[in-house]
Design an enzyme around this catalytic site. Structure first.
Site, PDB file in Angstrom:
ATOM      1  N   GLU A  34       0.928  -1.644  -0.019  1.00 11.53           N
ATOM      2  CA  GLU A  34      -0.003  -0.186   0.408  1.00 11.53           C
ATOM      3  C   GLU A  34       0.762   1.650   0.253  1.00 11.53           C
ATOM      4  O   GLU A  34       1.831   1.202   0.631  1.00 11.53           O
ATOM      5  CB  GLU A  34      -1.061   0.006   1.104  1.00 11.53           C
ATOM      6  N   GLY A  40      -6.730   0.586   4.628  1.00  2.69           N
ATOM      7  CA  GLY A  40      -8.153   0.945   4.580  1.00  2.69           C
ATOM      8  C   GLY A  40      -8.852   1.985   3.138  1.00  2.69           C
ATOM      9  O   GLY A  40      -9.910   2.115   3.245  1.00  2.69           O
ATOM     10  N   GLY A 148      -7.808   0.219  -6.732  1.00  8.14           N
ATOM     11  CA  GLY A 148      -9.745   0.705  -6.324  1.00  8.14           C
ATOM     12  C   GLY A 148      -9.475   2.215  -7.565  1.00  8.14           C
ATOM     13  O   GLY A 148      -9.618   2.068  -8.119  1.00  8.14           O
ATOM     14  N   GLY A 280     -18.667  11.315  -9.752  1.00 10.02           N
ATOM     15  CA  GLY A 280     -18.267   9.810 -10.277  1.00 10.02           C
ATOM     16  C   GLY A 280     -16.880   9.758 -10.064  1.00 10.02           C
ATOM     17  O   GLY A 280     -16.185  10.704  -9.683  1.00 10.02           O
ATOM     18  N   HIS A 453     -41.911  -5.063  18.479  1.00 13.11           N
ATOM     19  CA  HIS A 453     -42.656  -3.800  18.228  1.00 13.11           C
ATOM     20  C   HIS A 453     -42.514  -3.329  19.777  1.00 13.11           C
ATOM     21  O   HIS A 453     -42.139  -3.603  20.185  1.00 13.11           O
ATOM     22  CB  HIS A 453     -44.287  -4.000  18.319  1.00 13.11           C
TER      23      HIS A 453
HETATM   24  P1  FAD Z   1      -9.798   1.446  -2.692  1.00 11.95           P
HETATM   25  O1  FAD Z   1     -10.230   1.550  -1.145  1.00 11.95           O
HETATM   26  O2  FAD Z   1      -9.572   2.952  -2.876  1.00 11.95           O
HETATM   27  O3  FAD Z   1      -8.221   1.016  -2.289  1.00 11.95           O
HETATM   28  C1  FAD Z   1      -6.909   0.735  -3.701  1.00 11.95           C
HETATM   29  C2  FAD Z   1      -5.908   0.978  -2.250  1.00 11.95           C
HETATM   30  O4  FAD Z   1      -4.760   1.437  -3.776  1.00 11.95           O
HETATM   31  C3  FAD Z   1      -5.558   2.449  -2.078  1.00 11.95           C
HETATM   32  O5  FAD Z   1      -5.354   2.609  -0.298  1.00 11.95           O
HETATM   33  C4  FAD Z   1      -4.262   2.948  -2.360  1.00 11.95           C
HETATM   34  O6  FAD Z   1      -3.693   3.933  -2.562  1.00 11.95           O
HETATM   35  C5  FAD Z   1      -3.893   1.731  -3.099  1.00 11.95           C
HETATM   36  N1  FAD Z   1      -3.191   2.002  -4.297  1.00 11.95           N
HETATM   37  C6  FAD Z   1      -3.404   2.247  -5.935  1.00 11.95           C
HETATM   38  N2  FAD Z   1      -2.010   2.265  -6.232  1.00 11.95           N
HETATM   39  C7  FAD Z   1      -1.084   1.360  -5.968  1.00 11.95           C
HETATM   40  C8  FAD Z   1       0.366   1.025  -6.284  1.00 11.95           C
HETATM   41  N3  FAD Z   1       0.309   1.040  -7.122  1.00 11.95           N
HETATM   42  N4  FAD Z   1       0.838   0.336  -5.256  1.00 11.95           N
HETATM   43  C9  FAD Z   1       0.300   0.429  -3.923  1.00 11.95           C
HETATM   44  N5  FAD Z   1      -0.945   0.936  -3.179  1.00 11.95           N
HETATM   45  C10 FAD Z   1      -1.703   1.030  -4.079  1.00 11.95           C
HETATM   46  N6  FAD Z   1     -18.452   2.674   0.233  1.00 11.95           N
HETATM   47  C11 FAD Z   1     -19.570   2.208   0.480  1.00 11.95           C
HETATM   48  O7  FAD Z   1     -20.103   0.855   0.200  1.00 11.95           O
HETATM   49  N7  FAD Z   1     -20.305   3.514   1.692  1.00 11.95           N
HETATM   50  C12 FAD Z   1     -19.542   3.531   2.098  1.00 11.95           C
HETATM   51  O8  FAD Z   1     -20.081   4.939   2.982  1.00 11.95           O
HETATM   52  C13 FAD Z   1     -19.241   5.129   1.036  1.00 11.95           C
HETATM   53  N8  FAD Z   1     -18.665   6.070   1.145  1.00 11.95           N
HETATM   54  C14 FAD Z   1     -17.493   6.866   0.301  1.00 11.95           C
HETATM   55  C15 FAD Z   1     -17.266   7.953   0.747  1.00 11.95           C
HETATM   56  C16 FAD Z   1     -16.637   8.906   0.207  1.00 11.95           C
HETATM   57  C17 FAD Z   1     -16.454   9.804  -0.161  1.00 11.95           C
HETATM   58  C18 FAD Z   1     -15.766   7.647  -1.447  1.00 11.95           C
HETATM   59  C19 FAD Z   1     -14.714   8.846  -1.926  1.00 11.95           C
HETATM   60  C20 FAD Z   1     -15.862   6.953  -1.859  1.00 11.95           C
HETATM   61  C21 FAD Z   1     -17.260   5.968  -0.509  1.00 11.95           C
HETATM   62  N9  FAD Z   1     -17.482   4.550  -1.088  1.00 11.95           N
HETATM   63  C22 FAD Z   1     -18.517   3.868  -0.087  1.00 11.95           C
HETATM   64  C23 FAD Z   1     -16.921   3.774  -2.011  1.00 11.95           C
HETATM   65  C24 FAD Z   1     -15.336   3.130  -1.740  1.00 11.95           C
HETATM   66  O9  FAD Z   1     -14.902   4.071  -0.288  1.00 11.95           O
HETATM   67  C25 FAD Z   1     -14.738   2.347  -2.895  1.00 11.95           C
HETATM   68  O10 FAD Z   1     -16.035   1.405  -2.658  1.00 11.95           O
HETATM   69  C26 FAD Z   1     -14.030   1.177  -1.632  1.00 11.95           C
HETATM   70  O11 FAD Z   1     -12.740   1.787  -0.783  1.00 11.95           O
HETATM   71  C27 FAD Z   1     -13.358   0.378  -2.917  1.00 11.95           C
HETATM   72  O12 FAD Z   1     -12.059  -0.624  -2.309  1.00 11.95           O
HETATM   73  P2  FAD Z   1     -10.719  -0.846  -3.225  1.00 11.95           P
HETATM   74  O13 FAD Z   1     -10.747  -1.998  -1.770  1.00 11.95           O
HETATM   75  O14 FAD Z   1     -11.509  -1.508  -4.349  1.00 11.95           O
HETATM   76  O15 FAD Z   1     -10.263   0.133  -2.945  1.00 11.95           O
HETATM   77  P1  NAI Z   2     -21.975   9.410  -8.526  1.00 16.78           P
HETATM   78  O1  NAI Z   2     -21.978   8.250  -9.790  1.00 16.78           O
HETATM   79  O2  NAI Z   2     -23.014   8.627  -7.684  1.00 16.78           O
HETATM   80  O3  NAI Z   2     -23.135  10.654  -9.216  1.00 16.78           O
HETATM   81  C1  NAI Z   2     -22.448  11.848  -9.403  1.00 16.78           C
HETATM   82  C2  NAI Z   2     -23.252  12.587 -10.895  1.00 16.78           C
HETATM   83  O4  NAI Z   2     -23.024  13.173 -11.218  1.00 16.78           O
HETATM   84  C3  NAI Z   2     -24.767  11.705 -10.985  1.00 16.78           C
HETATM   85  O5  NAI Z   2     -25.418  12.373 -10.489  1.00 16.78           O
HETATM   86  C4  NAI Z   2     -24.595  12.301 -13.035  1.00 16.78           C
HETATM   87  O6  NAI Z   2     -25.131  12.258 -13.682  1.00 16.78           O
HETATM   88  C5  NAI Z   2     -23.347  13.488 -12.463  1.00 16.78           C
HETATM   89  N1  NAI Z   2     -22.553  13.766 -13.375  1.00 16.78           N
HETATM   90  C6  NAI Z   2     -22.175  13.747 -14.108  1.00 16.78           C
HETATM   91  N2  NAI Z   2     -21.012  14.097 -14.867  1.00 16.78           N
HETATM   92  C7  NAI Z   2     -21.767  15.672 -14.885  1.00 16.78           C
HETATM   93  C8  NAI Z   2     -21.138  16.986 -15.270  1.00 16.78           C
HETATM   94  N3  NAI Z   2     -20.264  17.046 -15.699  1.00 16.78           N
HETATM   95  N4  NAI Z   2     -22.614  17.839 -14.507  1.00 16.78           N
HETATM   96  C9  NAI Z   2     -23.045  17.649 -13.511  1.00 16.78           C
HETATM   97  N5  NAI Z   2     -23.526  16.099 -13.261  1.00 16.78           N
HETATM   98  C10 NAI Z   2     -22.527  15.503 -13.463  1.00 16.78           C
HETATM   99  O7  NAI Z   2     -20.914   9.318  -7.983  1.00 16.78           O
HETATM  100  P2  NAI Z   2     -20.196  10.381  -7.182  1.00 16.78           P
HETATM  101  O8  NAI Z   2     -21.269  10.917  -5.882  1.00 16.78           O
HETATM  102  O9  NAI Z   2     -19.425  10.703  -7.720  1.00 16.78           O
HETATM  103  O10 NAI Z   2     -19.768   8.990  -5.606  1.00 16.78           O
HETATM  104  C11 NAI Z   2     -18.497   8.228  -6.751  1.00 16.78           C
HETATM  105  C12 NAI Z   2     -18.466   6.735  -5.977  1.00 16.78           C
HETATM  106  O11 NAI Z   2     -18.556   6.660  -4.695  1.00 16.78           O
HETATM  107  C13 NAI Z   2     -20.370   5.987  -6.852  1.00 16.78           C
HETATM  108  O12 NAI Z   2     -20.001   5.571  -7.919  1.00 16.78           O
HETATM  109  C14 NAI Z   2     -20.809   5.244  -5.321  1.00 16.78           C
HETATM  110  O13 NAI Z   2     -20.611   4.352  -5.235  1.00 16.78           O
HETATM  111  C15 NAI Z   2     -19.321   5.368  -3.602  1.00 16.78           C
HETATM  112  N6  NAI Z   2     -19.653   6.296  -2.891  1.00 16.78           N
HETATM  113  C16 NAI Z   2     -20.618   5.307  -2.652  1.00 16.78           C
HETATM  114  C17 NAI Z   2     -21.527   5.962  -0.820  1.00 16.78           C
HETATM  115  C18 NAI Z   2     -22.173   5.380  -0.604  1.00 16.78           C
HETATM  116  O14 NAI Z   2     -22.402   3.637  -0.720  1.00 16.78           O
HETATM  117  N7  NAI Z   2     -23.159   5.479   0.797  1.00 16.78           N
HETATM  118  C19 NAI Z   2     -20.524   6.841  -0.291  1.00 16.78           C
HETATM  119  C20 NAI Z   2     -20.534   7.666  -1.859  1.00 16.78           C
HETATM  120  C21 NAI Z   2     -19.784   7.520  -2.603  1.00 16.78           C
END
Ligand code: FAD
Ligand code: NAI
Length: 474
Positions: A34, A40, A148, A280, A453
């Site tokens: 990592e 994480g 990721g 996105g 309930h």
């Molecule tokens: P990641 O978590 O992105 O982990 C990939 C890791 O690989 C990173 O730490 C990166 O540093 C490392 N890495 C990359 N390239 C290299 C390399 N060459 N060498 C070594 N390390 C490397 N999902 C939910 O289910 N519930 C939520 O509430 C939720 N909230 C979110 C809120 C936000 C603001 C965001 C941005 C995302 C959220 N997500 C949520 C989405 C969730 O974070 C991702 O779906 C999840 O982290 C994906 O896991 P992953 O293991 O595929 O990748």
């Molecule tokens: P998203 O795909 O959920 O939403 C992006 C939004 O931006 C869409 O409504 C899309 O139509 C809009 N959009 C795209 N291009 C645009 C433009 N040029 N101008 C205006 N609107 C535009 O992506 P988001 O919110 O960035 O989240 C990314 C990923 O992170 C999601 O796929 C989600 O799965 C994950 N995530 C999950 C959470 C959870 O599970 N609670 C919380 C936060 C993120």
């Protein structure tokens, strides 16, 4: 050169670290690489966890400000201490990421800090973060890519993480902006937009499409947007941002209707103190050496895999956000587990039809299975059972009764095909339906199960009863 590993996992996010633990449990000599310096991944460091910590804190603040008085709880001198709020969030993140480091040790997984590059199938080079430090070459039978995703950039809008921020910057703003524009009414936009609105910002969400939370059941999207509007969030739909320029004290945005400007019309401008870009996320494979290793990516940069999570190169697997599909932590985790099991000679599969998706606004939104639109498109005949939280006694006790539960079941067999919830604790409530769907259960099965309930899950039971046309409390 060190002893070869059975598996090297690249990326310490939910997919990577969970896959590594499962591989180690199955007796495989495992390493994880990592580059971030903490384990994480996106989820624990800058995603799920810090966002949920801020959502909880900001919810408390808003409740104290607007709703406690209705409960007979008078609060005087209410004051926001943002520094403490951000500090608490950091501590939650710190504790949890350290916990993962402990899990690596406990499972005897070698944790290498650095950037991994696949130099050949079976060979990974790790570049430590320290300048000038020598690369380390590791040998392995298998590689799991779990690198990721990253923020999708918007042309004409340069993220500086100060005035124009991604979700990462939006988790750590040093002060509450007076005005905030959120580009994208998706999950991040609505969650983090809610955080800053609750703390006092005037939030305007600009969305390209005509609905918030696209992809969700349309009735849910529409109602959730209405609820958020009522809470004070502004929406500008069918609008595209064409540029954003950070100036002193804010950002000047230009935008126009999605379908283009009418003849002679001028682009609209808007000024906001902070702009959050949330349109996105895209797969992250920078510097991984995929080309050299011969690993294919698709036109959007995702790594295609077969049902065993193997890429086109034998011995190189990929899981999580980097392979596409729902970009969710629990989906990545489950893929990590199944991938490790397959690698160890066991079998496993994931039912992508019953992966829950939750939006942690208030009320929460939760969904699993098919939407009504998907069922209609597929020509599937279905029953729809709906029950509002206004008729649920626990929601009324809690003064938290916005929303409904909707269960969709097959018209002929009554098998549950989908569930869509807006409401208090929707993210917890959906799990009951996910479990029933995994076991191929029916709406009648849910309706026949005794529910405590007064409880919010009674709304799920009533929606299941409603699917059979016999809800009791409505
Ligand atoms: P990641 O978590 O992105 O982990 C990939 C890791 O690989 C990173 O730490 C990166 O540093 C490392 N890495 C990359 N390239 C290299 C390399 N060459 N060498 C070594 N390390 C490397 N999902 C939910 O289910 N519930 C939520 O509430 C939720 N909230 C979110 C809120 C936000 C603001 C965001 C941005 C995302 C959220 N997500 C949520 C989405 C969730 O974070 C991702 O779906 C999840 O982290 C994906 O896991 P992953 O293991 O595929 O990748
Ligand atoms: P998203 O795909 O959920 O939403 C992006 C939004 O931006 C869409 O409504 C899309 O139509 C809009 N959009 C795209 N291009 C645009 C433009 N040029 N101008 C205006 N609107 C535009 O992506 P988001 O919110 O960035 O989240 C990314 C990923 O992170 C999601 O796929 C989600 O799965 C994950 N995530 C999950 C959470 C959870 O599970 N609670 C919380 C936060 C993120």
């Amino acid at each position: 050169m060190s002893e070869p590993y059975d598996v090297i996992v690249i990326g310490g996010g939910p997919g990577g670290y969970v896959g590594a633990i499962r591989a180690a449990q199955l007796g495989l000599k495992t390493a994880i690489v990592e580059k971030r310096g903490t384990l994480g991944g996106t989820c624990l460091n800058v995603g799920c966890i810090p966002s949920k910590a801020m959502l909880q804190s900001s919810h408390h603040y808003e409740m104290a400000e607007t709703e406690f008085a209705d409960h007979g709880v008078q609060v005087s001198g209410l004051k926001l201490d943002l520094k403490t709020m951000l500090g608490r969030k950091e501590k939650v993140v710190d504790d949890l990421t350290k916990g993962i480091e402990f899990l690596m040790k406990k499972n005897k997984i070698d944790y290498h800090v650095g950037t991994a590059e696949i130099t050949a199938p079976g060979e990974v080079s790790v570049k430590p973060p320290k300048k000038g430090a020598r690369k380390q070459k590791l040998q392995t039978s298998n590689i799991i890519i779990a690198t990721g995703s990253d923020v999708t950039p918007l042309p004409g809008v340069t993220i500086d993480e100060k005035q124009i921020v991604s979700s990462t910057g939006a988790l750590s703003l040093p002060k509450v902006p007076k005005t905030m524009v959120v580009i994208g009414a998706g999950v991040i936009g609505l969650e983090l937009g809610s955080v800053w609105r609750r703390l006092g910002a005037e939030v305007t969400v600009i969305e390209f499409l005509d609905m918030a939370l696209p992809g969700m059941d349309a009735e849910v999207s529409k109602n959730m947007q209405r609820i958020l509007k009522k809470q004070g969030m502004n929406f500008k739909m069918k609008t595209k941002v064409t540029g954003a320029k950070a100036v002193r004290g804010g950002v000047n945005l230009t935008m126009e209707p999605r379908d283009g400007l009418a003849d002679g019309a001028k682009a609209e401008t808007l000024k906001a103190e902070v702009v959050l870009v949330a349109i996105g996320r895209k797969p992250y494979t920078d510097g991984l050496g995929l080309k050299k290793a011969g690993v294919e990516v698709d036109e959007r940069g995702f790594i295609p895999v077969d049902e065993d999570f193997q890429t086109n190169v034998e011995g190189i697997y990929a899981i999580g956000d980097v392979i596409g599909g729902a970009m969710l932590a629990h989906k990545a985790e489950d893929e990590g587990v199944v991938c490790a099991e397959i690698m160890a000679g066991e079998s496993g599969h994931i039912d992508y039809d019953s992966i829950p998706g939750i939006v942690y606004t208030h009320p929460e939104v939760a969904a699993c299975g098919k939407t009504e639109e998907q069922l209609k498109d597929a020509g599937t005949e279905y029953n729809s059972g709906k029950f509002p939280f206004t008729a649920n006694s626990r929601a009324r006790c809690n003064a938290d009764a916005d929303g409904f539960v909707k269960i969709l079941s097959d018209k002929a067999t009554d098998k549950v095909l989908g569930c869509h919830i807006i409401g208090p604790s929707a993210g917890d409530l959906i799990q009951e339906v996910v479990n029933v769907m995994e076991f191929g259960g029916s709406a009648e099965d849910i309706a026949r199960i005794c529910h405590g309930h007064p409880g919010l899950p009674e709304a799920v039971k009533e929606a299941a009863l409603a699917a059979g046309g016999r809800a009791i409390h409505i």
